[in-house]
Design an enzyme around this catalytic site. Structure first.
Site, PDB file in Angstrom:
ATOM      1  N   THR A 327      23.630  -6.811 -30.238  1.00 44.96           N
ATOM      2  CA  THR A 327      22.648  -5.723 -30.112  1.00 44.96           C
ATOM      3  C   THR A 327      21.568  -6.153 -29.117  1.00 44.96           C
ATOM      4  O   THR A 327      21.068  -7.279 -29.182  1.00 44.96           O
ATOM      5  CB  THR A 327      21.994  -5.391 -31.456  1.00 44.96           C
ATOM      6  N   PHE A 329      17.849  -5.706 -27.743  1.00 43.77           N
ATOM      7  CA  PHE A 329      16.514  -5.271 -28.130  1.00 43.77           C
ATOM      8  C   PHE A 329      15.591  -5.355 -26.921  1.00 43.77           C
ATOM      9  O   PHE A 329      15.775  -6.201 -26.042  1.00 43.77           O
ATOM     10  CB  PHE A 329      15.946  -6.153 -29.243  1.00 43.77           C
TER      11      PHE A 329
END
Length: 454
Positions: A327, A329
């Site tokens: 992921t 960010f």
């Protein structure tokens, strides 16, 4: 009122024809410059100095010049008095410091001047230690907006969406080691925490290698005036959590964040969990919910840290469908950082246009001709004008969807090629905003295996 009263007029900034890069001059402003304010001083006859106790009107050029001369002399006289007063204050302050050093004062100092006023006798100020005020439990000062973290010792406050044990908390710790993580129940609350000076940074997920983009945060980037100051890529390792003593065959429901459910869909089927799957706000919040309510028929998909925090057991480890589950960010701040060229940088922009999707090719060509690599293209509906009507002679009135386009490209705004590319893009677009120019996360992806997790 001063006779030269400032009034403000707005001058429209001309279109960008030559490459240039401007840092914003106030919080919340983007890199693209808007209307500029210029001061125009206008002479008001009602504010002219009085002669012989009565106000005079300007009836001739000579009278006007005389009035200006009187005003100028008054201003000069006032400036001289202010300079003399400042000089006296500095001399008195220096004398007080010299006297303190000579007496070796530590806890208190003899001051000849207190708050700028004279004292008939030397007064001593007894300083109270901070530890004795309210038990030493004073609120921590907020840090500055510059990058890197402040050097004056206070802890950087980083807002994230979720509860302790969330992957966003881990991303905040990776981006800013030793920071004070502030949990928020919604993404927008994390944005507002930075805008209201409750937090110094916010860490927001924007895309996942399996689940794709997180559209909500792309919309919030446009709604709020924060700046992207960095990125961090976090490997995601999902676990199936349940209360101690619960077995997989007892489960009737699995809850987690929608992205986590999508990332573990096939693995859950292989485990024989053909049960209801419900979405909640975040992964760690799902684990907290199961533990707090004692749900023995419900499992949660979350991290191993969440299992440790909420006293749950791990039924299955590493249940994501792909081991390369990462992921991305982004870190947000009130002020942008200064772009550099000594390390790889990435720049994020958003734009809109009025001439349909045909302009998108021209925009992309501006980067292709300069060998600038694009790492992300995302389209989102134009909320203010979602549908555009176009007259067609053969069909009638055609309806087209309007979109905002988000683009990430590998170049720093300090580079001339990036400035030239945006100058060309601005010619084809009706709206252009630089969301941030920030260092790329070059750390290798270390996706842990099942045996590496406790």
């Amino acid at each position: 009122m001063h006779p030269l009263t400032p009034t403000h007029t707005t001058a429209t900034t001309p279109s960008l024809k030559t490459p240039s890069f401007h840092l914003p001059l106030r919080p919340g402003s983007g890199y693209v410059s808007g209307p500029t304010r210029t001061n125009v001083y206008r002479l008001e006859s009602s504010s002219l100095p009085s002669v012989n106790g009565s106000a005079t009107a300007v009836t001739s050029r000579a009278d006007w010049q005389s009035s200006c001369a009187i005003l100028a002399s008054n201003v000069i006289s006032s400036e001289k008095k202010n300079k003399q007063y400042d000089k006296q204050q500095q001399e008195q302050l220096q004398q007080s410091r010299d006297q303190d050093e000579g007496n070796g004062a530590v806890g208190s100092s003899k001051l000849a001047k207190i708050n700028g006023h004279g004292s008939s006798s030397s007064s001593s100020l007894d300083l109270i230690p901070v530890s004795e005020i309210n038990g030493g439990n004073l609120p921590k000062p907020l840090t500055s907006d510059l990058s890197p973290a402040p050097m004056h010792g206070s802890t950087l406050r980083v807002a994230y969406q979720g509860v302790p044990g969330a992957y966003s908390e881990a991303a905040a710790g990776k981006a800013y080691p030793g920071c004070e993580a502030i949990p928020c129940d919604q993404f927008e609350v994390a944005f507002q925490a930075v805008e209201l000076w409750i937090a110094d940074r916010a860490v927001m997920p924007v895309e996942n290698s399996l689940g794709g983009s997180i559209h909500r945060n792309y919309d919030l980037l446009l709604r709020h005036r924060l700046h992207i100051v960095g990125e961090v890529q976090l490997p995601v390792h999902h676990c199936l959590l349940a209360l101690p003593g619960v077995r997989i065959e007892y489960l009737n429901r699995v809850i987690s964040h929608p992205q986590a459910l999508a990332q573990c869909e096939h693995t859950l089927t292989k485990l024989g969990l053909n049960v209801a799957r419900e979405a909640v706000d975040d992964t760690a919040g799902a684990a907290e919910y199961v533990a707090a309510n004692g749900l023995r028929d419900t499992a949660a998909i979350a991290s191993a840290r969440a299992a440790e925090l909420y006293g749950m057991q791990i039924l299955a480890d590493g249940i994501q469908d792909d081991s390369s589950n990462v992921t991305r960010f982004i870190m947000l701040a009130r002020e942008p950082i200064i772009p550099r060229t000594d390390r790889p940088f990435k720049t994020s922009i958003v734009f809109a246009h009025d001439k349909g999707t045909s302009v998108l090719f021209k925009v992309l060509s501006a980067f292709a001709f300069r060998n600038i690599s694009l790492t992300k293209i995302e389209s989102r509906p134009h909320r203010n004008r979602p549908i555009r009507l176009v007259d067609d002679a053969n069909i009638g009135t055609a309806k087209h969807f309007e979109y905002m386009f988000y683009i990430d490209f590998e170049a720093s705004m300090a580079e001339t090629r990036a400035q030239n590319a945006l100058a060309e893009v601005q010619e084809f677009t009706s709206f252009l905003r630089v969301l941030g120019s920030y260092p790329m996360d070059m750390s290798p992806w270390t996706c842990p295996s099942k045996g590496d997790q406790e």
